[in-house]
Design a protein around this motif. Structure first.
Motif, PDB file in Angstrom:
ATOM      1  N   ASN A   1      49.928  33.743  43.284  1.00 12.51           N
ATOM      2  CA  ASN A   1      49.992  32.931  42.060  1.00 12.51           C
ATOM      3  C   ASN A   1      51.423  32.872  41.516  1.00 12.51           C
ATOM      4  OD1 ASN A   1      47.277  32.426  42.172  1.00 12.51           O
ATOM      5  ND2 ASN A   1      46.716  33.841  40.524  1.00 12.51           N
TER       6      ASN A   1
ATOM      7  N   ALA B   1      41.898  25.950  47.757  1.00 17.54           N
ATOM      8  CA  ALA B   1      43.195  25.440  47.330  1.00 17.54           C
ATOM      9  C   ALA B   1      43.142  23.923  47.173  1.00 17.54           C
ATOM     10  CB  ALA B   1      44.275  25.834  48.336  1.00 17.54           C
TER      11      ALA B   1
ATOM     12  N   TYR C   1      51.305  29.317  43.909  1.00 21.58           N
ATOM     13  CA  TYR C   1      50.541  28.424  43.042  1.00 21.58           C
ATOM     14  C   TYR C   1      51.122  28.414  41.624  1.00 21.58           C
ATOM     15  CZ  TYR C   1      47.259  28.543  46.922  1.00 21.58           C
ATOM     16  OH  TYR C   1      46.670  28.453  48.169  1.00 21.58           O
TER      17      TYR C   1
END
Length: 426
Positions: free
Chosen positions: A375, A30, A379
């Motif tokens: 995701n 990350a 993210y």
């Protein structure tokens, strides 16, 4: 040196290799902009587990003694993991997915089979020493989890959990074990035709006949569905906890800055919960034990979603404690059930099928599916408090999934346990 002590050292090193990166790699990925690829890194362990243990098992059976192959596999795994570390070190924050993933993938392709090879070496050595493997091996194996914990702490205390040094730590442990493995007792190879297994047998494909039995088919299907949960926290717990460092309220808390130390409570719990399995299996039977395990997974994920490293840190701690129930009651109790329900001629194949469904297919689907969820909610360009909210939503989705699987298992898995019969069989 006493054979038990020699095997304790082997198991300690075997899992220290894994503990160096397994729970912290997600944080490093990350940090270098590869958070969207965490799932495929962890899924690769399941993918290679579908075939590499069988291939190396055939080699160990026929041509290369298991302890030699164990050492060679660890050496190759260490070299490629060291390659991953060197690439990460020389490229800094400009790490690209393809080269790092290639080094890592080859490394785990050689490491994952050593989990089975180390067991083979231990069983052979204990048999040669005239010891009862059922009684002697579990305490020895416990030191593997201790090695995993010590390696996690080392990486945490040295400040490696968010950088490439964890790969070098893993490689160093692997080289030590590669050398040490050459001193272990000789494991015989069987070159006689009668001692050989075909590739079909080694891969456990004969065990697929068990799907004709409704009870076993339902059990294996739900093993795969629950196996989805196995690697999620290994891949995402550390980056989740460390993300709290970007929130002023929590940036100085212990959990946000020492995620590995906090997560290691899970492995400590795992070690202790092994001791509870004989009691629970004898008293409640496999269905109730598996339901308890599944409910523990609901709690494991749900507490992550509701807690925080400040006033809610007790929820994180409780999540770590119940991990032992979630993991052990599923993996070890499931393995014992398969052993009890299958004929001796396909017992090894059935165990291979159980591992394939859980740690292979299930864990691979789980990490890739979890990545899609993360995701979507984490993210996605969010930062600080918004990212934390995304993490919490993700954990609650995982908890909801585990709850649905639990309910369906309780409905569709038909198995009536008779404690009296179990006592007689004992």
């Amino acid at each position: 040196m006493n054979i038990k002590l020699r095997l304790i050292i082997m198991n300690f090193l075997q899992f220290a290799v894994w503990g160096a990166y397994l729970t912290s790699m997600g944080t490093y990925l990350a940090g270098v902009g590869l958070g969207g690829h965490i799932g495929i890194f962890y899924a690769m362990q399941g993918i290679v587990s579908l075939f590499m243990p069988a291939v190396l098992g055939i080699i160990a059976d026929r041509w290369v003694p298991a302890q030699r192959l164990l050492g060679l596999s660890h050496l190759l795994a260490a070299l490629f993991m060291g390659g991953a570390g060197y690439y990460a070190m020389t490229t800094g924050p400009q790490v690209e997915f393809a080269p790092l993933f290639s080094f890592y993938s080859v490394s785990v392709a050689f490491y994952m089979p050593t989990l089975a090879l180390s067991n083979s070496v231990a069983y052979t050595a204990l048999d040669k020493a005239g010891l009862d493997t059922i009684k002697a091996f579990p305490p020895i194996r416990t030191f593997g989890t201790i090695g995993f914990i010590c390696s996690m702490w080392l990486v945490d205390l040295l400040g490696f959990q968010s950088n490439y040094m964890q790969f070098f730590t893993c490689a160093a442990w692997g080289v030590v074990l590669a050398v040490y493995a050459q001193t272990l007792p000789e494991c015989p190879v069987s070159r006689a035709q009668g001692g050989r297994k075909s590739l079909v047998e080694a891969l456990g494909l004969k065990a697929f006949l068990l799907f004709k039995n409704r009870k076993m088919a339902v059990f294996f299907i739900f093993s795969m569905l629950l196996g989805v949960s196995l690697q999620i926290t290994n891949g995402f717990a550390n980056p989740f906890l460390t993300s709290y460092r970007d929130v002023p309220e929590y940036m100085s808390t212990f959990g946000a800055n020492h995620a590995n130390a906090l997560i290691s409570l899970s492995q400590i719990s795992e070690t202790l919960c092994i001791l509870l399995i004989p009691f629970f299996m004898k008293r409640y039977g496999i269905k109730r034990v598996m339901v308890i395990s599944m409910l523990a997974w609901v709690g494991r994920f749900g507490l992550f979603g509701l807690g925080n490293p400040g006033g809610g840190v007790w929820m994180f701690i409780l999540s770590m404690i119940i991990y032992g129930v979630a993991f052990d009651f599923f993996n070890i109790s499931g393995s014992l059930f398969v052993n009890e329900q299958t004929d001796v001629e396909i017992r090894s194949s059935a165990q291979g099928l159980f591992m394939m469904m859980t740690n292979g297919i299930g864990a691979t689907i789980g990490t890739l599916g979890a990545q899609a969820v993360v995701n979507r909610f984490v993210y996605n360009g969010s930062q600080g408090v918004d990212m934390i909210a995304g993490w919490q939503t993700s954990w609650l989705i995982f908890a909801a999934y585990a709850l649905v699987v639990t309910i369906l298992f309780a409905i569709f898995f038909r198995y009536k346990y008779d404690p009296a019969a179990a006592r007689i069989n004992k």
